[in-house]
Design a protein around this motif. Structure first.
Motif, PDB file in Angstrom:
ATOM      1  N   UNK A  27       0.818  -1.212   0.000  1.00 20.10           N
ATOM      2  CA  UNK A  27       0.000   0.000   0.000  1.00 20.10           C
ATOM      3  C   UNK A  27       0.857   1.271   0.000  1.00 20.10           C
ATOM      4  N   UNK A  28       1.813   1.358   0.905  1.00 24.83           N
ATOM      5  CA  UNK A  28       2.601   2.586   1.035  1.00 24.83           C
ATOM      6  C   UNK A  28       3.369   2.892  -0.252  1.00 24.83           C
ATOM      7  N   UNK A  29       3.978   1.855  -0.825  1.00 26.97           N
ATOM      8  CA  UNK A  29       4.776   2.073  -2.031  1.00 26.97           C
ATOM      9  C   UNK A  29       3.895   2.451  -3.217  1.00 26.97           C
ATOM     10  N   UNK A  30       2.751   1.800  -3.347  1.00 25.85           N
ATOM     11  CA  UNK A  30       1.841   2.088  -4.457  1.00 25.85           C
ATOM     12  C   UNK A  30       1.319   3.513  -4.359  1.00 25.85           C
ATOM     13  N   UNK A  31       0.885   3.908  -3.165  1.00 19.58           N
ATOM     14  CA  UNK A  31       0.361   5.265  -2.989  1.00 19.58           C
ATOM     15  C   UNK A  31       1.450   6.308  -3.202  1.00 19.58           C
ATOM     16  N   UNK A  32       2.656   6.004  -2.773  1.00 19.54           N
ATOM     17  CA  UNK A  32       3.764   6.947  -2.935  1.00 19.54           C
ATOM     18  C   UNK A  32       4.055   7.204  -4.409  1.00 19.54           C
ATOM     19  N   UNK A  47      -8.168   6.048  -3.600  1.00 19.42           N
ATOM     20  CA  UNK A  47      -7.847   4.861  -2.816  1.00 19.42           C
ATOM     21  C   UNK A  47      -7.737   5.128  -1.316  1.00 19.42           C
ATOM     22  N   UNK A  48      -7.558   6.368  -0.905  1.00 23.95           N
ATOM     23  CA  UNK A  48      -7.398   6.670   0.522  1.00 23.95           C
ATOM     24  C   UNK A  48      -8.504   7.549   1.067  1.00 23.95           C
ATOM     25  N   UNK A  49      -8.729   8.717   0.487  1.00 25.38           N
ATOM     26  CA  UNK A  49      -9.750   9.622   1.011  1.00 25.38           C
ATOM     27  C   UNK A  49     -11.135   9.002   0.937  1.00 25.38           C
ATOM     28  N   UNK A  50     -11.411   8.259  -0.143  1.00 24.79           N
ATOM     29  CA  UNK A  50     -12.689   7.585  -0.259  1.00 24.79           C
ATOM     30  C   UNK A  50     -12.709   6.271   0.518  1.00 24.79           C
ATOM     31  N   UNK A  51     -11.518   5.802   0.930  1.00 22.96           N
ATOM     32  CA  UNK A  51     -11.408   4.623   1.790  1.00 22.96           C
ATOM     33  C   UNK A  51     -12.169   3.436   1.211  1.00 22.96           C
ATOM     34  N   UNK A  52     -11.848   3.088  -0.043  1.00 20.12           N
ATOM     35  CA  UNK A  52     -12.497   1.928  -0.651  1.00 20.12           C
ATOM     36  C   UNK A  52     -12.143   0.671   0.140  1.00 20.12           C
TER      37      UNK A  52
END
Length: 450
Positions: free
Chosen positions: A185-190, A200-205
């Motif tokens: 998760x961390x690497x993909x979002x980065x 993927x984060x603010x909407x918290x799917x």
């Protein structure tokens, strides 16, 4: 379904620092995903659908207004699903490396995985809303399973969709993608751009569990037995990153053309057409087998605007937005017609200048002509020419929205003699026709008013 938010509309989608081709591809995929996401029904629209379902169940049938609202939401979801599936498929080689060969994956591979996974999440989550709406309401299920000639939808399309989104076997690829995302998760979002991060984060799917899908699949089997629907359903593995092929109902209309058939408009036809074109001409096109035909009803579903300038040949709205495109890209089709405005050169130049102000905007999957922040294909032509000289297009109410289909554009433009028919190809034969003959062939190709 996922509700849109005003915050996400303003999240920037910058071009990545990479090779120009790679950067543009990533940017266009992200713009397509963004347009799809913003086109999803809002919470208030979903409340209306729920109220419609309750009212229909109480009386025993959908009234015409409720029917149209449900059909609009369903076909909108299917159109979005097609575009998102194309993203997943086109990014398959790169995202496959990120998932199964992480030590060899590049930053580009992880970015592509993030985009593909985000697209897949939206496909699954929005489908789950439809499942929830129809699962305990036979009337809703039956309505969604109806054949619809206007949109070329076959019978039992929803039953097929339900099985895909509830089968643990068919969802195996999605589960593995979820596990890859959770581990990285961390690497993909980065490495993802701000918009993908926001979705993927603010909407918290949420990441669905396999147990949840198994429960839904059991409910599906009970429902199928109860309704005694024993029709054979094609066994298609719903695999996101290891698909050997795609669901024929997702990307192509079945049995229209043989597999891997080339488009009927050849480079030679395009070369013959070029000398006939003038700035301001309008293309109206069709693919024989593209699913865009399903969601844009009529023989002629699509349009684009010819600018005729180097590097600015065509202005066209497609799923990746309103962009300047090359003629060879626009005419990767099976049939086209060209119409020309009956306007002096200065008014045409003014119209083209006005049209180019919309370049870079998102595609409008909602087909709402009342707003101009996102545009559909015919809206580019509408906003270029409406009010110029005698041209005064009349928007038509479709599925509760005022819009202008490609065939309505032809009927009004040619029927009111605002436009002349310049050429046509691919209707009665694979020959390029011009002049009065072209107009007659165009008139015979659809329900024309001229």
């Amino acid at each position: 379904m996922i509700a849109t938010t005003s915050e996400l509309e303003h999240v920037k989608t910058p071009m990545f620092v990479s090779t120009p081709v790679v950067a543009e591809t990533i940017h266009n995929h992200t713009q397509t995903l963004r347009a799809c996401y913003l086109a999803l029904p809002s919470l208030s629209e979903l409340d209306v659908l729920m109220a419609d379902a309750a009212a229909a169940e109480a009386r025993g049938y959908y009234d015409p207004v409720e029917d149209e609202r449900l059909r609009d939401a369903y076909t909108r979801y299917l159109a979005i699903r097609v575009s998102l599936w194309q993203i997943v498929q086109e990014l398959h080689p790169s995202s496959h490396r990120a998932q199964f060969k992480p030590n060899q994956a590049t930053d580009e591979d992880w970015r592509n995985f993030g985009i593909a996974f985000c697209a897949a999440e939206i496909i699954v989550r929005t489908g789950e809303y439809l499942i929830g709406l129809a699962r305990t309401r036979n009337l809703v299920w039956e309505k969604l399973d109806e054949a619809n000639l206007t949109y070329a939808l076959p019978r039992k399309s929803f039953t097929r969709l339900y099985r895909q989104l509830t089968s643990a076997f068919q969802m195996h690829g999605f589960y593995r993608a979820c596990e890859t995302f959770d581990r990285n998760r961390a690497e993909i979002l980065k490495k993802s751009d701000p918009y993908i991060q926001a979705v993927l984060t603010e909407q918290n799917l949420p990441t669905a569990s396999r147990g949840d899908h198994l429960k839904r699949y059991r409910r599906f089997l009970r429902h199928s037995l109860k309704r005694r629907q024993n029709s054979a359903l094609k066994n298609i593995v719903f695999s996101i990153f290891e698909m050997a092929g795609s669901d024929i109902a997702d990307l192509k209309i079945p049995f229209v053309k043989p597999g891997r058939s080339l488009k009927r408009v050849t480079p030679e036809v395009i070369d013959a057409l070029r000398p006939l074109l003038r700035p301001g001409d309008v293309f109206v096109t069709r693919h024989d087998d593209a699913m865009s035909n399903v969601f844009l009803p009529g023989f002629w579903p699509h349009s684009a605007l010819w600018l005729g300038e180097p590097d600015l040949e065509v202005l066209e709205a497609k799923k990746d937005g309103v962009l300047f495109r090359e003629l060879n890209e626009t005419l990767q089709v099976d049939a086209f017609t060209v119409i020309r405005p009956r306007l002096p050169a200065d008014e045409i130049a003014s119209a083209l200048t006005r049209a180019q102000k919309h370049a870079g905007k998102l595609y409008d999957f909602v087909f709402d002509f009342r707003t101009s922040d996102r545009l559909v294909c015919t809206e580019v032509v509408y906003r270029a020419y409406h009010g110029v000289g005698p041209i005064n297009f009349n928007l038509i109410m479709e599925a509760g929205r005022h819009c202008l289909s490609a065939e309505a554009l032809l009927n009004q433009g040619v029927g009111q003699e605002w436009f002349d028919v310049v050429a046509i190809y691919g209707v009665e034969d694979d020959q390029l026709h011009t002049g009065p003959e072209a107009k007659e062939m165009l008139s015979n190709s659809f329900d024309s008013a001229f």
